[in-house]
Design an enzyme around this catalytic site. Sequence first.
Site, PDB file in Angstrom:
ATOM      1  N   GLU A 285       0.948   1.909   8.118  1.00 21.06           N
ATOM      2  CA  GLU A 285       1.284   2.599   7.021  1.00 21.06           C
ATOM      3  C   GLU A 285       1.809   4.204   7.212  1.00 21.06           C
ATOM      4  OE1 GLU A 285      -2.233   1.890   4.566  1.00 21.06           O
ATOM      5  OE2 GLU A 285      -1.635  -0.226   4.705  1.00 21.06           O
TER       6      GLU A 285
ATOM      7  N   HIS B 291       1.040  -1.245   0.004  1.00 16.90           N
ATOM      8  CA  HIS B 291      -0.004   0.046  -0.156  1.00 16.90           C
ATOM      9  C   HIS B 291       0.770   1.312   0.255  1.00 16.90           C
ATOM     10  CE1 HIS B 291      -3.971  -1.846   1.562  1.00 16.90           C
ATOM     11  NE2 HIS B 291      -3.706  -2.448   0.528  1.00 16.90           N
TER      12      HIS B 291
ATOM     13  N   GLY C 195      14.046 -17.628 -11.841  1.00 17.52           N
ATOM     14  CA  GLY C 195      13.704 -16.694 -12.678  1.00 17.52           C
ATOM     15  C   GLY C 195      13.989 -15.339 -12.276  1.00 17.52           C
TER      16      GLY C 195
ATOM     17  N   PHE D 152       6.291 -12.716  -7.185  1.00 15.36           N
ATOM     18  CA  PHE D 152       5.702 -11.477  -7.592  1.00 15.36           C
ATOM     19  C   PHE D 152       4.150 -11.643  -7.993  1.00 15.36           C
ATOM     20  CE2 PHE D 152      10.370 -11.297  -8.725  1.00 15.36           C
ATOM     21  CZ  PHE D 152      10.723 -10.411  -7.772  1.00 15.36           C
TER      22      PHE D 152
ATOM     23  N   ARG E  55       3.740  -0.832 -11.496  1.00 14.98           N
ATOM     24  CA  ARG E  55       4.111  -2.145 -11.244  1.00 14.98           C
ATOM     25  C   ARG E  55       5.389  -2.262 -10.243  1.00 14.98           C
ATOM     26  NH1 ARG E  55       4.733  -7.441 -15.135  1.00 14.98           N
ATOM     27  NH2 ARG E  55       5.466  -8.992 -13.875  1.00 14.98           N
ATOM     28  N   GLN E  56       5.389  -3.274  -9.360  1.00 19.02           N
ATOM     29  CA  GLN E  56       6.503  -3.342  -8.347  1.00 19.02           C
ATOM     30  C   GLN E  56       7.621  -3.919  -9.121  1.00 19.02           C
ATOM     31  OE1 GLN E  56       3.319  -4.071  -7.039  1.00 19.02           O
ATOM     32  NE2 GLN E  56       3.091  -1.978  -6.674  1.00 19.02           N
TER      33      GLN E  56
ATOM     34  N   TYR F 266      -9.880   3.543   2.567  1.00 17.96           N
ATOM     35  CA  TYR F 266     -10.331   2.403   2.954  1.00 17.96           C
ATOM     36  C   TYR F 266     -11.707   2.552   3.220  1.00 17.96           C
ATOM     37  CZ  TYR F 266      -5.794   0.754   4.284  1.00 17.96           C
ATOM     38  OH  TYR F 266      -4.342   0.096   4.417  1.00 17.96           O
TER      39      TYR F 266
END
Length: 401
Positions: A158, A106, A285, A393, A221-222, A116
């Site tokens: 957070e 988050h 990978g 992932f 995207r992470q 939320y």
Amino acid sequence: MSHDIHDHHTPTPTTDRSGLSDAHAEVIRATLPLVGSRINDITPVFYKKMFTAHPELIADLFNRGNQQHGDQAKALAASIAVFASVLVDPDKPHPDEMLARIGHKHVSLGITKDQYQIVHDHLFAAIAEVLGSVVTPEVAEAWDAVYWMMADTLVRFEKELYTASGVAAGDVFRDVTVADKKPLSDTVTEFTLVGEGLVPPRPGQYTSLGVVLPDGARQLRQYSLLDGAYEQTTSCYRVAVERSGEVSEFLHNHVAVGDTIQATLAAGDLILTDGDNPVVLLSQGIGSTPMVGMLSYLAAQRSQRQVIVVHADASEAECAQKSEMERLVEQLPNARLELYFRDQGERVDAPAIIPAGASVYLCGGVRFLQSVRDQIDAIPADQAPADVHFELFSPNDWLIN
């Protein structure tokens, strides 16, 4: 100047399981099997309602690829059911590890407290629509209590993560310029990104990269960071991007040296911890990327620890970070690298590799991860590792425990 990774304050989520009243717990126990069995019916209704009311969320925040495959939907709704189950069953593992993974994700997306309420309103409308008369006022009240216990725990956690990075809640996006772009294999390209106001990543963490696609949507995207936190400040992030999904394809095909994109401050709870015991970095990978971040930290520290790096890949040609892993291992006096390639019929034998008392870090695909975890679970207690940490992932990575 190098410094110890424990210089960083590491917030952790804390859940008080006793916070749920006996009456609410009784209702949750009675309705949990039904809610759990209908998660896959509830989630599409929930997302349809939320994205109809807030179309900017699917355009700018939620990963459209995960939405199309249903992964994100299952992750969010299932997490609430899992949280409810651990609140009412003291024999289940504590939920804080799951919440730490969610909270870091988050923060890497810039989620703030007000979102939320949006999720709550549309999720509970979907539950009522799908389950109908089952959702009595008593049932709604009990599940409402569970949701806000989970939400409040995450919001507090957070907030601590934002504070630890020295930023206001949600202020994690930074403009970065592509300083270098080089192919590592046919499917993996390394990007070097420079910009102001970046937070030094701890070894194993990731950043979210944001790009504006041709239809105007900003998608995120992470990607794991290839350098660990061994400098007090940083203006550079380095990531390896595998061709997979909208954002990765766009980065490969349309983002060049000199272009500006967005990166978020480093986040993630798969973090190498200091110690004297052996370290095993075991990946498959593109799962090698957080391991390279950990290796870079160990090399910069000139660590004397025993370090065993194990990587499995389809073939040597597809082993994108082979040369970097070799280079870093050579810098460590007590390290070795073991490579396994499927096209040569090679398989990882975890019990034969992992020393007793080691700290083990795992990253790879779901089947690989489950196979290795099963192997580790079968190791006799007197030969077992001290601790095991993992990431894959996928939006559902916290479901594997």
